[in-house]
Design a protein around this motif. Sequence first.
Motif, PDB file in Angstrom:
ATOM      1  N   ILE A  78     111.658  66.810  42.910  1.00 44.74           N
ATOM      2  CA  ILE A  78     111.694  66.470  41.486  1.00 44.74           C
ATOM      3  C   ILE A  78     111.059  67.574  40.647  1.00 44.74           C
ATOM      4  CG2 ILE A  78     110.784  64.870  39.745  1.00 44.74           C
ATOM      5  CD1 ILE A  78     111.309  62.615  41.792  1.00 44.74           C
ATOM      6  N   ALA A  79     109.908  68.051  41.094  1.00 47.12           N
ATOM      7  CA  ALA A  79     109.232  69.121  40.345  1.00 47.12           C
ATOM      8  C   ALA A  79     110.076  70.394  40.321  1.00 47.12           C
ATOM      9  CB  ALA A  79     107.869  69.408  40.958  1.00 47.12           C
ATOM     10  N   HIS A  80     110.763  70.667  41.421  1.00 45.20           N
ATOM     11  CA  HIS A  80     111.532  71.912  41.515  1.00 45.20           C
ATOM     12  C   HIS A  80     112.867  71.846  40.776  1.00 45.20           C
ATOM     13  CE1 HIS A  80     112.817  75.738  43.160  1.00 45.20           C
ATOM     14  NE2 HIS A  80     113.954  75.164  43.559  1.00 45.20           N
ATOM     15  N   TYR A  81     113.609  70.770  40.969  1.00 42.51           N
ATOM     16  CA  TYR A  81     114.976  70.711  40.444  1.00 42.51           C
ATOM     17  C   TYR A  81     115.116  69.965  39.111  1.00 42.51           C
ATOM     18  CZ  TYR A  81     116.605  72.390  44.998  1.00 42.51           C
ATOM     19  OH  TYR A  81     116.826  73.128  46.128  1.00 42.51           O
ATOM     20  N   LEU A  82     114.251  69.010  38.849  1.00 50.20           N
ATOM     21  CA  LEU A  82     114.477  68.139  37.698  1.00 50.20           C
ATOM     22  C   LEU A  82     113.495  68.350  36.553  1.00 50.20           C
ATOM     23  CD1 LEU A  82     115.239  64.844  39.676  1.00 50.20           C
ATOM     24  CD2 LEU A  82     116.829  66.624  38.942  1.00 50.20           C
ATOM     25  N   ASP A  83     112.217  68.504  36.860  1.00 46.68           N
ATOM     26  CA  ASP A  83     111.198  68.659  35.828  1.00 46.68           C
ATOM     27  C   ASP A  83     111.429  69.965  35.066  1.00 46.68           C
ATOM     28  OD1 ASP A  83     108.860  67.698  34.519  1.00 46.68           O
ATOM     29  OD2 ASP A  83     107.661  69.174  35.597  1.00 46.68           O
ATOM     30  N   GLY A  84     111.627  69.841  33.768  1.00 47.80           N
ATOM     31  CA  GLY A  84     111.883  71.010  32.942  1.00 47.80           C
ATOM     32  C   GLY A  84     113.352  71.389  32.860  1.00 47.80           C
ATOM     33  N   ARG A  85     114.187  70.704  33.623  1.00 46.87           N
ATOM     34  CA  ARG A  85     115.627  70.970  33.580  1.00 46.87           C
ATOM     35  C   ARG A  85     116.397  69.745  33.102  1.00 46.87           C
ATOM     36  NH1 ARG A  85     113.559  73.816  37.816  1.00 46.87           N
ATOM     37  NH2 ARG A  85     114.187  75.981  38.022  1.00 46.87           N
ATOM     38  N   VAL A  86     116.135  68.615  33.728  1.00 51.17           N
ATOM     39  CA  VAL A  86     116.816  67.372  33.348  1.00 51.17           C
ATOM     40  C   VAL A  86     116.025  66.654  32.254  1.00 51.17           C
ATOM     41  CG1 VAL A  86     117.622  65.123  34.205  1.00 51.17           C
ATOM     42  CG2 VAL A  86     117.884  67.168  35.622  1.00 51.17           C
ATOM     43  N   TRP A  87     114.730  66.740  32.317  1.00 50.74           N
ATOM     44  CA  TRP A  87     113.850  66.200  31.285  1.00 50.74           C
ATOM     45  C   TRP A  87     112.786  67.254  30.972  1.00 50.74           C
ATOM     46  CZ3 TRP A  87     114.289  63.231  35.917  1.00 50.74           C
ATOM     47  CH2 TRP A  87     113.325  63.492  36.868  1.00 50.74           C
ATOM     48  N   PRO A  88     112.083  67.097  29.866  1.00 47.80           N
ATOM     49  CA  PRO A  88     111.089  68.116  29.488  1.00 47.80           C
ATOM     50  C   PRO A  88     110.020  68.302  30.564  1.00 47.80           C
ATOM     51  CG  PRO A  88     111.466  66.590  27.681  1.00 47.80           C
ATOM     52  CD  PRO A  88     112.182  66.027  28.873  1.00 47.80           C
ATOM     53  N   GLU A  89     109.571  69.525  30.682  1.00 46.75           N
ATOM     54  CA  GLU A  89     108.552  69.835  31.682  1.00 46.75           C
ATOM     55  C   GLU A  89     107.323  68.952  31.481  1.00 46.75           C
ATOM     56  OE1 GLU A  89     106.150  73.694  33.436  1.00 46.75           O
ATOM     57  OE2 GLU A  89     107.977  73.977  32.237  1.00 46.75           O
ATOM     58  N   GLY A  90     106.842  68.401  32.564  1.00 40.54           N
ATOM     59  CA  GLY A  90     105.665  67.542  32.533  1.00 40.54           C
ATOM     60  C   GLY A  90     105.960  66.082  32.247  1.00 40.54           C
ATOM     61  N   ALA A  91     107.218  65.748  32.035  1.00 38.86           N
ATOM     62  CA  ALA A  91     107.578  64.366  31.696  1.00 38.86           C
ATOM     63  C   ALA A  91     107.987  63.540  32.915  1.00 38.86           C
ATOM     64  CB  ALA A  91     108.695  64.351  30.662  1.00 38.86           C
ATOM     65  N   THR A  92     107.694  64.031  34.114  1.00 39.52           N
ATOM     66  CA  THR A  92     108.066  63.285  35.319  1.00 39.52           C
ATOM     67  C   THR A  92     107.474  61.882  35.339  1.00 39.52           C
ATOM     68  OG1 THR A  92     108.476  65.279  36.594  1.00 39.52           O
ATOM     69  CG2 THR A  92     107.975  63.297  37.853  1.00 39.52           C
ATOM     70  N   PRO A  93     106.205  61.662  34.957  1.00 44.22           N
ATOM     71  CA  PRO A  93     105.697  60.283  34.951  1.00 44.22           C
ATOM     72  C   PRO A  93     106.511  59.362  34.032  1.00 44.22           C
ATOM     73  CG  PRO A  93     103.869  61.821  34.835  1.00 44.22           C
ATOM     74  CD  PRO A  93     105.132  62.623  34.669  1.00 44.22           C
ATOM     75  N   ILE A  94     106.972  59.881  32.921  1.00 41.87           N
ATOM     76  CA  ILE A  94     107.808  59.082  32.022  1.00 41.87           C
ATOM     77  C   ILE A  94     109.157  58.811  32.682  1.00 41.87           C
ATOM     78  CG2 ILE A  94     109.027  59.076  29.805  1.00 41.87           C
ATOM     79  CD1 ILE A  94     106.641  60.780  28.736  1.00 41.87           C
ATOM     80  N   ALA A  95     109.739  59.838  33.321  1.00 42.32           N
ATOM     81  CA  ALA A  95     111.020  59.664  34.010  1.00 42.32           C
ATOM     82  C   ALA A  95     110.896  58.627  35.125  1.00 42.32           C
ATOM     83  CB  ALA A  95     111.501  61.001  34.568  1.00 42.32           C
ATOM     84  N   GLU A  96     109.769  58.624  35.832  1.00 38.13           N
ATOM     85  CA  GLU A  96     109.548  57.610  36.871  1.00 38.13           C
ATOM     86  C   GLU A  96     109.519  56.217  36.260  1.00 38.13           C
ATOM     87  OE1 GLU A  96     105.898  58.956  38.624  1.00 38.13           O
ATOM     88  OE2 GLU A  96     106.929  60.281  40.045  1.00 38.13           O
ATOM     89  N   LYS A  97     108.821  56.080  35.153  1.00 43.05           N
ATOM     90  CA  LYS A  97     108.755  54.774  34.482  1.00 43.05           C
ATOM     91  C   LYS A  97     110.138  54.327  34.015  1.00 43.05           C
ATOM     92  CE  LYS A  97     103.947  55.064  33.045  1.00 43.05           C
ATOM     93  NZ  LYS A  97     103.443  56.379  33.326  1.00 43.05           N
ATOM     94  N   VAL A  98     110.923  55.259  33.490  1.00 37.85           N
ATOM     95  CA  VAL A  98     112.290  54.937  33.072  1.00 37.85           C
ATOM     96  C   VAL A  98     113.112  54.493  34.284  1.00 37.85           C
ATOM     97  CG1 VAL A  98     114.452  55.923  32.187  1.00 37.85           C
ATOM     98  CG2 VAL A  98     112.290  56.390  31.011  1.00 37.85           C
ATOM     99  N   GLY A  99     112.962  55.199  35.399  1.00 37.35           N
ATOM    100  CA  GLY A  99     113.679  54.833  36.621  1.00 37.35           C
ATOM    101  C   GLY A  99     113.332  53.434  37.087  1.00 37.35           C
ATOM    102  N   PHE A 100     112.052  53.103  37.083  1.00 40.22           N
ATOM    103  CA  PHE A 100     111.639  51.763  37.514  1.00 40.22           C
ATOM    104  C   PHE A 100     112.040  50.700  36.485  1.00 40.22           C
ATOM    105  CE2 PHE A 100     108.719  54.258  40.249  1.00 40.22           C
ATOM    106  CZ  PHE A 100     109.196  53.799  41.463  1.00 40.22           C
ATOM    107  N   ALA A 101     112.055  51.055  35.207  1.00 38.42           N
ATOM    108  CA  ALA A 101     112.541  50.119  34.182  1.00 38.42           C
ATOM    109  C   ALA A 101     114.025  49.834  34.399  1.00 38.42           C
ATOM    110  CB  ALA A 101     112.303  50.680  32.781  1.00 38.42           C
ATOM    111  N   LEU A 102     114.804  50.876  34.716  1.00 36.30           N
ATOM    112  CA  LEU A 102     116.219  50.675  35.020  1.00 36.30           C
ATOM    113  C   LEU A 102     116.399  49.767  36.225  1.00 36.30           C
ATOM    114  CD1 LEU A 102     117.635  54.283  34.459  1.00 36.30           C
ATOM    115  CD2 LEU A 102     118.096  52.240  33.071  1.00 36.30           C
ATOM    116  N   LEU A 103     115.550  49.945  37.226  1.00 36.29           N
ATOM    117  CA  LEU A 103     115.610  49.091  38.407  1.00 36.29           C
ATOM    118  C   LEU A 103     115.388  47.627  38.018  1.00 36.29           C
ATOM    119  CD1 LEU A 103     114.360  49.631  41.906  1.00 36.29           C
ATOM    120  CD2 LEU A 103     113.278  47.784  40.667  1.00 36.29           C
TER     121      LEU A 103
END
Length: 131
Positions: A78-103
């Motif tokens: 996630i840090a290598h391929y997605l953070d800063g590319r798919v979502w803004p750099e450093g926003a992985t905790p937010i992306a995780e929360k969005v993923g679990f909210a979708l679940l």
Amino acid sequence: MIYRLLADLMMVLHGAFLLFFAIGGFLAWRWPKLIWVHLAIGIYNIVNVTLDFACPLTGVEKHFRREGGEVPYEGGYIAHYLDGRVWPEGATPIAEKVGFALLIISYVGFFVLRSRRKRRATREGSVVTRT
């Protein structure tokens, strides 16, 4: 050459795994048996995020990259391929929360649809035909 191909294949499979985590619950609305696969992946991801351990899929990809003569990347997928590319750099905790909210949203929808289908089937099955 084959190891680099295998590494790339693992990268794609890992991405598909994460994509299925995000949308698999919604796919189960149409194909209900998928819910069991998605539930296992959801539990795995909850444990992974909670305990913060290295994903084995990342380890396999890095192994193939080393065997193919490449220097594997630092950190996780996630840090290598997605953070800063798919979502803004450093926003992985937010992306995780969005993923679990979708679940959670997908599971609520799944059980609502399932309940409606059962009620409809019960209603249709209890209709008495007159001759």
